[in-house]
Design a protein around this motif. Structure first.
Motif, PDB file in Angstrom:
ATOM      1  N   ARG A   1      54.702  41.170  40.732  1.00  0.00           N
ATOM      2  CA  ARG A   1      55.334  42.105  39.565  1.00  0.00           C
ATOM      3  C   ARG A   1      56.700  42.140  40.254  1.00  0.00           C
ATOM      4  NH1 ARG A   1      50.871  43.983  42.510  1.00  0.00           N
ATOM      5  NH2 ARG A   1      49.685  45.666  42.273  1.00  0.00           N
ATOM      6  N   SER A   2      56.928  40.865  40.469  1.00  0.00           N
ATOM      7  CA  SER A   2      58.782  40.804  40.056  1.00  0.00           C
ATOM      8  C   SER A   2      59.431  39.201  40.145  1.00  0.00           C
ATOM      9  CB  SER A   2      59.410  41.148  41.969  1.00  0.00           C
ATOM     10  OG  SER A   2      58.470  40.039  42.404  1.00  0.00           O
ATOM     11  N   ASP A   3      60.269  39.346  40.354  1.00  0.00           N
ATOM     12  CA  ASP A   3      60.777  37.942  39.728  1.00  0.00           C
ATOM     13  C   ASP A   3      61.377  36.829  41.294  1.00  0.00           C
ATOM     14  OD1 ASP A   3      60.602  37.850  37.550  1.00  0.00           O
ATOM     15  OD2 ASP A   3      62.795  38.032  36.973  1.00  0.00           O
ATOM     16  N   ALA A   4      60.538  37.754  42.339  1.00  0.00           N
ATOM     17  CA  ALA A   4      60.586  36.683  43.717  1.00  0.00           C
ATOM     18  C   ALA A   4      60.229  35.329  43.773  1.00  0.00           C
ATOM     19  CB  ALA A   4      60.151  37.784  44.657  1.00  0.00           C
ATOM     20  N   LEU A   5      60.629  34.620  44.526  1.00  0.00           N
ATOM     21  CA  LEU A   5      59.877  33.152  44.947  1.00  0.00           C
ATOM     22  C   LEU A   5      59.940  33.129  46.405  1.00  0.00           C
ATOM     23  CD1 LEU A   5      63.124  31.105  43.567  1.00  0.00           C
ATOM     24  CD2 LEU A   5      60.926  31.860  42.488  1.00  0.00           C
ATOM     25  N   ALA A   6      58.542  31.950  46.417  1.00  0.00           N
ATOM     26  CA  ALA A   6      57.654  31.568  47.890  1.00  0.00           C
ATOM     27  C   ALA A   6      57.367  30.837  47.891  1.00  0.00           C
ATOM     28  CB  ALA A   6      56.608  32.917  48.212  1.00  0.00           C
ATOM     29  N   MET A   7      57.429  30.457  49.227  1.00  0.00           N
ATOM     30  CA  MET A   7      57.179  28.772  49.783  1.00  0.00           C
ATOM     31  C   MET A   7      55.737  29.105  50.113  1.00  0.00           C
ATOM     32  SD  MET A   7      60.055  26.836  51.265  1.00  0.00           S
ATOM     33  CE  MET A   7      61.850  25.776  50.405  1.00  0.00           C
ATOM     34  N   LEU A   8      54.573  28.799  49.691  1.00  0.00           N
ATOM     35  CA  LEU A   8      52.938  28.875  49.818  1.00  0.00           C
ATOM     36  C   LEU A   8      52.836  27.789  49.842  1.00  0.00           C
ATOM     37  CD1 LEU A   8      51.744  31.234  47.453  1.00  0.00           C
ATOM     38  CD2 LEU A   8      52.617  31.591  49.620  1.00  0.00           C
ATOM     39  N   PRO A   9      51.831  27.752  50.711  1.00  0.00           N
ATOM     40  CA  PRO A   9      51.138  26.206  51.339  1.00  0.00           C
ATOM     41  C   PRO A   9      50.330  25.730  49.950  1.00  0.00           C
ATOM     42  CG  PRO A   9      50.549  27.996  52.786  1.00  0.00           C
ATOM     43  CD  PRO A   9      51.105  28.697  51.977  1.00  0.00           C
ATOM     44  N   SER A  10      50.052  24.676  49.516  1.00  0.00           N
ATOM     45  CA  SER A  10      50.009  24.218  48.736  1.00  0.00           C
ATOM     46  C   SER A  10      48.427  24.459  47.996  1.00  0.00           C
ATOM     47  CB  SER A  10      50.314  22.870  48.072  1.00  0.00           C
ATOM     48  OG  SER A  10      49.460  22.185  49.189  1.00  0.00           O
ATOM     49  N   VAL A  11      47.786  24.158  49.259  1.00  0.00           N
ATOM     50  CA  VAL A  11      46.820  24.469  49.279  1.00  0.00           C
ATOM     51  C   VAL A  11      45.872  25.738  48.864  1.00  0.00           C
ATOM     52  CG1 VAL A  11      44.091  24.236  50.840  1.00  0.00           C
ATOM     53  CG2 VAL A  11      45.701  22.379  50.482  1.00  0.00           C
ATOM     54  N   ALA A  12      46.518  26.663  48.624  1.00  0.00           N
ATOM     55  CA  ALA A  12      46.508  28.013  48.651  1.00  0.00           C
ATOM     56  C   ALA A  12      47.324  28.227  47.293  1.00  0.00           C
ATOM     57  CB  ALA A  12      47.353  28.805  50.011  1.00  0.00           C
ATOM     58  N   ALA A  13      47.783  27.791  47.247  1.00  0.00           N
ATOM     59  CA  ALA A  13      48.863  28.322  45.503  1.00  0.00           C
ATOM     60  C   ALA A  13      48.098  27.652  44.255  1.00  0.00           C
ATOM     61  CB  ALA A  13      50.747  27.541  45.761  1.00  0.00           C
ATOM     62  N   ARG A  14      46.994  26.097  44.985  1.00  0.00           N
ATOM     63  CA  ARG A  14      46.749  26.174  43.772  1.00  0.00           C
ATOM     64  C   ARG A  14      45.634  26.140  42.832  1.00  0.00           C
ATOM     65  NH1 ARG A  14      47.147  20.286  46.918  1.00  0.00           N
ATOM     66  NH2 ARG A  14      48.767  19.290  46.352  1.00  0.00           N
ATOM     67  N   PRO A  15      45.118  26.844  43.655  1.00  0.00           N
ATOM     68  CA  PRO A  15      44.038  27.629  42.590  1.00  0.00           C
ATOM     69  C   PRO A  15      44.665  28.734  41.786  1.00  0.00           C
ATOM     70  CG  PRO A  15      43.107  27.132  45.336  1.00  0.00           C
ATOM     71  CD  PRO A  15      44.193  27.131  45.050  1.00  0.00           C
ATOM     72  N   LEU A  16      45.431  29.841  42.017  1.00  0.00           N
ATOM     73  CA  LEU A  16      46.214  30.544  41.989  1.00  0.00           C
ATOM     74  C   LEU A  16      46.721  29.520  40.630  1.00  0.00           C
ATOM     75  CD1 LEU A  16      47.039  32.850  44.528  1.00  0.00           C
ATOM     76  CD2 LEU A  16      45.495  33.248  42.900  1.00  0.00           C
ATOM     77  N   ILE A  17      47.786  28.591  40.575  1.00  0.00           N
ATOM     78  CA  ILE A  17      48.253  28.223  39.257  1.00  0.00           C
ATOM     79  C   ILE A  17      46.835  28.017  38.900  1.00  0.00           C
ATOM     80  CG2 ILE A  17      49.719  26.508  39.539  1.00  0.00           C
ATOM     81  CD1 ILE A  17      50.600  26.172  41.738  1.00  0.00           C
ATOM     82  N   GLN A  18      46.088  27.635  38.735  1.00  0.00           N
ATOM     83  CA  GLN A  18      45.100  26.844  37.440  1.00  0.00           C
ATOM     84  C   GLN A  18      44.427  27.999  37.341  1.00  0.00           C
ATOM     85  OE1 GLN A  18      42.177  25.067  40.514  1.00  0.00           O
ATOM     86  NE2 GLN A  18      43.241  22.926  40.506  1.00  0.00           N
ATOM     87  N   VAL A  19      44.320  29.035  37.254  1.00  0.00           N
ATOM     88  CA  VAL A  19      43.964  30.101  36.578  1.00  0.00           C
ATOM     89  C   VAL A  19      44.870  31.387  36.119  1.00  0.00           C
ATOM     90  CG1 VAL A  19      42.150  30.482  38.354  1.00  0.00           C
ATOM     91  CG2 VAL A  19      43.745  32.351  38.864  1.00  0.00           C
ATOM     92  N   GLY A  20      46.396  30.141  36.237  1.00  0.00           N
ATOM     93  CA  GLY A  20      47.758  31.328  35.512  1.00  0.00           C
ATOM     94  C   GLY A  20      47.817  32.351  35.484  1.00  0.00           C
ATOM     95  N   VAL A  21      47.840  32.372  37.285  1.00  0.00           N
ATOM     96  CA  VAL A  21      48.573  33.870  38.332  1.00  0.00           C
ATOM     97  C   VAL A  21      49.891  33.715  38.630  1.00  0.00           C
ATOM     98  CG1 VAL A  21      48.186  35.277  40.347  1.00  0.00           C
ATOM     99  CG2 VAL A  21      46.627  34.439  38.753  1.00  0.00           C
ATOM    100  N   LEU A  22      49.936  32.466  38.823  1.00  0.00           N
ATOM    101  CA  LEU A  22      51.652  31.686  39.515  1.00  0.00           C
ATOM    102  C   LEU A  22      51.473  30.796  38.155  1.00  0.00           C
ATOM    103  CD1 LEU A  22      51.168  32.033  43.599  1.00  0.00           C
ATOM    104  CD2 LEU A  22      52.375  33.635  42.330  1.00  0.00           C
ATOM    105  N   PHE A  23      52.689  29.683  39.004  1.00  0.00           N
ATOM    106  CA  PHE A  23      53.209  28.467  38.932  1.00  0.00           C
ATOM    107  C   PHE A  23      54.136  28.091  39.292  1.00  0.00           C
ATOM    108  CE2 PHE A  23      57.906  29.763  37.181  1.00  0.00           C
ATOM    109  CZ  PHE A  23      58.768  28.541  37.261  1.00  0.00           C
ATOM    110  N   GLU A  24      53.968  27.538  39.373  1.00  0.00           N
ATOM    111  CA  GLU A  24      54.960  26.132  40.421  1.00  0.00           C
ATOM    112  C   GLU A  24      56.586  26.012  39.764  1.00  0.00           C
ATOM    113  OE1 GLU A  24      55.105  21.502  43.098  1.00  0.00           O
ATOM    114  OE2 GLU A  24      54.076  21.474  42.406  1.00  0.00           O
ATOM    115  N   VAL A  25      57.347  26.327  40.471  1.00  0.00           N
ATOM    116  CA  VAL A  25      59.101  26.234  40.709  1.00  0.00           C
ATOM    117  C   VAL A  25      59.339  24.605  40.005  1.00  0.00           C
ATOM    118  CG1 VAL A  25      61.378  26.491  40.928  1.00  0.00           C
ATOM    119  CG2 VAL A  25      59.660  28.099  41.085  1.00  0.00           C
TER     120      VAL A  25
END
Length: 310
Positions: free
Chosen positions: A247-271
């Motif tokens: 809901r915002s332009d915030a950034l965060a550092m997430l564990p890659s194993v947790a972040a990758r599935p969300l990147i793959q489905v288009g929810v997040l992107f890796e900066v």
């Protein structure tokens, strides 16, 4: 004669008294202990006083914010914690024997495991062993590891700490790293590459000071001669963090194993900053020298199987 008096006191001890004492000692509050054991606070106070009268010592010093353990309470707590844990394990084993395959696994989890490893493991466990109950509690190390030591938890899943305390056995499953992420349509997603300076102008979701990951996030900026972003949102809740990112332009550092599935489905992107930080070892912790109840042992096998996919 004194030896006979000591034996008499031990014979008069009641399991409920020890259970209530342990809750008060661990939680540091009569009120919190009453909630934990589903009793009224006056009843908890009464039971503690009965135990003090029986042992002939003062166990707690009362103060405005709760109670403080005396030296007698510290020694008693050290003795009874393994016993209470064994009692719970015995109950689970008898339940499993009565019902064939059953029982309950008490699981503690940290944010590092709650987004991927634990949900995947729970799903597979329930698919294979639907009669096994799973009770999950998410908290920080300072809460979870004392619960493990006393036997309230069978296993803790997450990033392995440097100092888990006595009586704990840790097992590594995989190594993880941190990646900088944002929502899929973040303004930075239009840039082919970013510098560290590019990310300073956005809000940052960071863990609390109590988290070892906080030091890694701060070191990321300090090591590059930059100030730590002042625009911070301090949160350890994975669900809340994902909601803020969406809901915002915030950034965060997430564990890659947790972040990758969300990147793959288009929810997040890796900066696209091309920087990764070591996150640590993800694994599970159990009580040292204690055999797991059957249901917990089965869950650990499932956990290790799922971990190989990481």
């Amino acid at each position: 004669m004194m030896f006979d008096d000591s034996l008499a006191r031990i014979r008069d001890l009641k399991f409920k008294q020890l259970l209530v004492f342990e809750r008060v000692a661990t939680l540091g509050s009569m009120h919190k202990a009453a909630e934990a054991v589903h009793m009224t606070q006056p009843n908890v106070v009464k039971i503690v006083r009965q135990l003090e009268d029986l042992l002939g010592v003062t166990l707690f010093e009362r103060h405005s914010k709760g109670v403080r353990l005396t030296v007698f309470a510290e020694h008693l707590l050290e003795r009874i914690r393994p016993m209470l844990g064994d009692a719970r394990a015995m109950s689970e084993e008898l339940t499993a024997l009565r019902g064939g395959e059953g029982g309950l696994v008490a699981i503690g989890t940290l944010i590092s495991a709650s987004a991927w490893l634990l949900p995947e493991s729970v799903a597979l466990m329930k698919q294979r062993h639907p009669k096994v109950g799973l009770a999950i509690q998410e908290a920080t190390n300072d809460i979870l590891y004392p619960m493990l030591q006393v036997g309230e938890l069978d296993v803790i899943v997450g990033r392995l700490p440097e100092n888990p305390g006595e009586g704990v056995e840790m097992h590594a499953i995989y190594q993880d790293e941190l990646m900088i992420v944002a929502r899929a349509k973040h303004p930075l997603s239009r840039q082919p590459t970013c510098t560290v300076e590019d990310v300073l102008g956005y809000p940052w979701i960071v863990p609390s000071n109590a988290s070892p990951v906080r030091r890694q996030v701060e070191q990321f900026f300090v090591s590059r001669g930059l100030d730590i972003p002042a625009n911070q949102i301090v949160s350890l809740s994975m669900l809340t963090n994902l909601g803020i990112l969406a809901r915002s332009d915030a950034l965060a550092m997430l564990p890659s194993v947790a972040a990758r599935p969300l990147i793959q489905v288009g929810v997040l992107f890796e900066v696209p900053i091309h920087v990764r930080l070591p996150f640590g070892t993800i694994g599970y912790s159990v009580r040292a020298g204690r055999q797991l109840v059957p249901a917990a042992a089965t869950f650990v096998d499932v956990l290790k199987e799922v971990g190989t996919r990481a």
